[in-house]
Design an enzyme around this catalytic site. Structure first.
Site, PDB file in Angstrom:
ATOM      1  N   ARG A 113       0.861  -1.187   0.000  1.00 17.82           N
ATOM      2  CA  ARG A 113       0.000   0.000   0.000  1.00 17.82           C
ATOM      3  C   ARG A 113       0.894   1.232   0.000  1.00 17.82           C
ATOM      4  NH1 ARG A 113      -2.577   2.753   4.905  1.00 17.82           N
ATOM      5  NH2 ARG A 113      -3.732   4.392   3.844  1.00 17.82           N
ATOM      6  N   HIS A 157      -2.821  10.961   1.389  1.00 20.27           N
ATOM      7  CA  HIS A 157      -2.179  10.700   2.674  1.00 20.27           C
ATOM      8  C   HIS A 157      -1.584  12.035   3.158  1.00 20.27           C
ATOM      9  CE1 HIS A 157      -0.706   7.106   5.173  1.00 20.27           C
ATOM     10  NE2 HIS A 157      -0.314   8.165   5.847  1.00 20.27           N
ATOM     11  N   GLU A 203      -6.912   8.330   7.153  1.00 25.83           N
ATOM     12  CA  GLU A 203      -7.003   8.874   8.503  1.00 25.83           C
ATOM     13  C   GLU A 203      -7.550  10.294   8.582  1.00 25.83           C
ATOM     14  OE1 GLU A 203      -3.821   8.267  11.248  1.00 25.83           O
ATOM     15  OE2 GLU A 203      -3.906   6.101  11.029  1.00 25.83           O
ATOM     16  N   ASN A 331      -7.114   1.528  10.109  1.00 21.90           N
ATOM     17  CA  ASN A 331      -5.752   1.659  10.652  1.00 21.90           C
ATOM     18  C   ASN A 331      -5.861   1.454  12.155  1.00 21.90           C
ATOM     19  OD1 ASN A 331      -5.188   2.447   8.062  1.00 21.90           O
ATOM     20  ND2 ASN A 331      -4.343   4.450   8.583  1.00 21.90           N
ATOM     21  N   TYR A 333      -3.900   0.773  15.786  1.00 17.96           N
ATOM     22  CA  TYR A 333      -2.659   0.746  16.553  1.00 17.96           C
ATOM     23  C   TYR A 333      -2.900   0.496  18.037  1.00 17.96           C
ATOM     24  CZ  TYR A 333      -0.175   2.626  12.518  1.00 17.96           C
ATOM     25  OH  TYR A 333       0.388   2.787  11.282  1.00 17.96           O
ATOM     26  N   GLU A 392      -3.425  -0.393   8.228  1.00 18.55           N
ATOM     27  CA  GLU A 392      -2.166  -0.110   8.932  1.00 18.55           C
ATOM     28  C   GLU A 392      -2.207  -0.755  10.308  1.00 18.55           C
ATOM     29  OE1 GLU A 392      -0.813   3.954   9.399  1.00 18.55           O
ATOM     30  OE2 GLU A 392      -1.426   4.455   7.362  1.00 18.55           O
TER      31      GLU A 392
END
Ligand code: NOJ
Length: 487
Positions: A113, A157, A203, A331, A333, A392
């Site tokens: 990606r 992005h 995001e 994404n 985390y 992500e």
């Protein structure tokens, strides 16, 4: 003292095992252990990949007619980036891309990606395209395909053309949404013969708040809530216009969806009441972007909470925003909110996070492997999503180069091993996660932290541009090769 003790201790153990006197109970032989344990496999055809983004790796900011982006301006403004660095050079990926694709190939990961820099394609954000704007991406895509790696492109992005910021106020204006739709259609016309999956916007949950609300990211604005909500609405509109443009101008069958860092909710423990509460919280806390995209309306809770600061919108816009997606990228985390059921309205509450909650080398990166199980599970349930990618996941780590030249990033391996276990749990239970993109292929420009935070599977020496595989690269290669975690 400790060293002496442990040396004696271990030589004693070694002596015992040399005599055939294992410290374990005799019943646990190698044979029974194998019988009881099995690798936890991922579904057949699970997509394993890594991810990067244009401004974080490309460098070459003045090459081949590229226009300026808001991140060029921001990084060149004193006091904005911790180590005072910029993305001017970054990983020199613009010229080293072949070597970098070799790194992907060596991992055995068959998907990659990357993002396309809007200001390379439309230096002014709109109007005349740069004739050379997509040439680099053509070369990149062709080289990926030659190496058996499937390209997944992201259109935005965070590197908004500076000209749009200057002329129309960037995302404060729906002119930018329209310009993004045009850019998306143009790109799709050119690459969808080879790129089958396109992420629109990366995001929104971060760059809207950080860039327009808190002044931390580019363009560094601190707007009042009403304007921030309007900015988010324009970004959602841009996503919808891009979906429509890709459908109209790309090859039939091109898949499209967002890549969002949704507000992640985890039920405080696994009971039906807390799980239900976490579902409702997931819906309400994400209504401003993912929710409106997937439902075509803002929830009553969201509008009530926003009050007079709620975004202004038309029914037509909501229709565009909710154009159907083929997949949703998440994404993921860290766990953000631990949710408990509550007797009081609205039926759920956010528990305070203890200051002792463990985190990785980045302070915001709290360690909660269960989030990569719960976030896709809750999202799939709330919005009935059929295809999810973890677009992500990864962590920064200290990544010191040892005297022997190697990087023993055991903390990253610990993190990945635990998160991937939980992801496997999700897929085994039928949560529709079809692929995983590890952030990141290699260390790169980590926005306001500059080059101080390293997220890569490959270490990059930013003086020499030398890439070195960290131990976690071997870990990931093994997971990918076996399509499984554990033994
Ligand atoms: C999210 C962003 O998309 C990416 O650009 C960033 O480097 C990673 N998370 C790590 O912070």
């Amino acid at each position: 003292m400790f060293g002496k003790f442990s040396r004696r201790h271990f030589s004693k153990l070694a002596g015992l095992s040399a005599l055939g006197m294992a410290a374990q109970p005799a019943a646990v032989t190698a044979q029974t252990a194998t019988d009881r344990h099995a690798p936890a496999s991922f579904p057949k055809d699970f997509v394993w990949g890594t991810a990067t983004s244009a401004y974080q790796i490309e460098g070459a900011v003045n090459e081949d007619g590229r226009g300026r982006s808001i991140w060029d301006t921001f990084t060149h403004t004193p006091g904005k980036i911790e180590d005072r660095s910029t993305g001017d050079r970054a990983n020199e990926h613009y010229v080293r891309y072949k070597e970098d694709i070799g790194l992907i190939r060596d991992l055995g990961a068959r998907a990659y990606r990357f993002s396309i820099a809007w200001p390379r394609v439309f230096p002014e954000g709109r109007g005349a395209p740069n004739p050379k704007g997509l040439d680099f991406y053509d070369r990149l895509i062709d080289e990926l395909l030659r190496n058996g790696v499937e390209p997944y492109a992201t259109l935005y992005h965070w590197d908004l053309p500076q000209a749009l910021e200057d002329r129309v106020g960037g995302w404060r204006s729906s002119e930018t949404s329209k310009a993004f739709g045009d850019y998306a259609g143009y790109v799709a016309r050119r690459i969808s013969d080879r790129v089958k999956s396109i992420f629109t916007i990366n995001e929104a949950g971060r760059f809207v708040n950080f860039g327009y609300g808190w002044g931390v990211d580019a363009p560094g604005l601190k707007l009042p809530d009403a304007e921030v909500n309007q900015v988010r609405h324009h970004v959602a509109l841009a996503h919808g216009l891009a979906v429509q443009a890709i459908r109209a101008q790309g090859r039939a069958g091109t898949k499209v969806g967002p890549a969002e860092n949704l507000a992640t909710c985890v039920p405080v423990f696994d009971t039906p009441e807390h799980v239900r509460a976490a579902e409702i919280a997931t819906r309400e806390l994400n209504s401003g972007f993912l929710g409106v995209i997937l439902e075509g309306k803002y929830t009553d809770g969201f509008l009530q909470y926003a009050g007079k600061d709620a975004p202004k919108f038309t029914a037509d816009e909501l229709k565009i925003i909710s154009s159907p997606n083929d997949f949703v990228g998440l994404n993921i985390y860290a766990p953000q909110f631990y949710i408990a059921a509550s007797d009081k309205a609205p039926g759920w509450s956010i528990l305070p996070l203890p200051t002792s909650f463990p985190h990785m080398n980045s302070e915001w990166l709290k360690i909660g492997p269960e989030v990569i199980y719960w976030a896709p599970r809750l999202a799939a349930k709330v919005w009935n999503i059929e295809t999810i990618y973890i677009s992500e996941n990864g962590t920064s780590a200290e990544d010191k180069v040892h005297a022997d030249g190697r990087i023993y990033d055991l903390d990253r391996i610990m993190y990945l091993r635990n998160y991937l276990r939980q992801l496997q749990r999700a897929t085994a239970e039928g949560v529709p996660v079809r692929g995983y993109f590890l952030w990141s292929l290699m260390d790169n420009f980590e926005w306001i932290f500059g080059y101080e935070k390293r997220f890569g599977l490959y270490h990059v020496d930013f003086e020499t541009q030398r890439r070195t595989a960290k131990l976690s690269a071997a870990f990931y290669r093994d997971v990918v090769a076996r399509n499984a975690i554990g033994v």
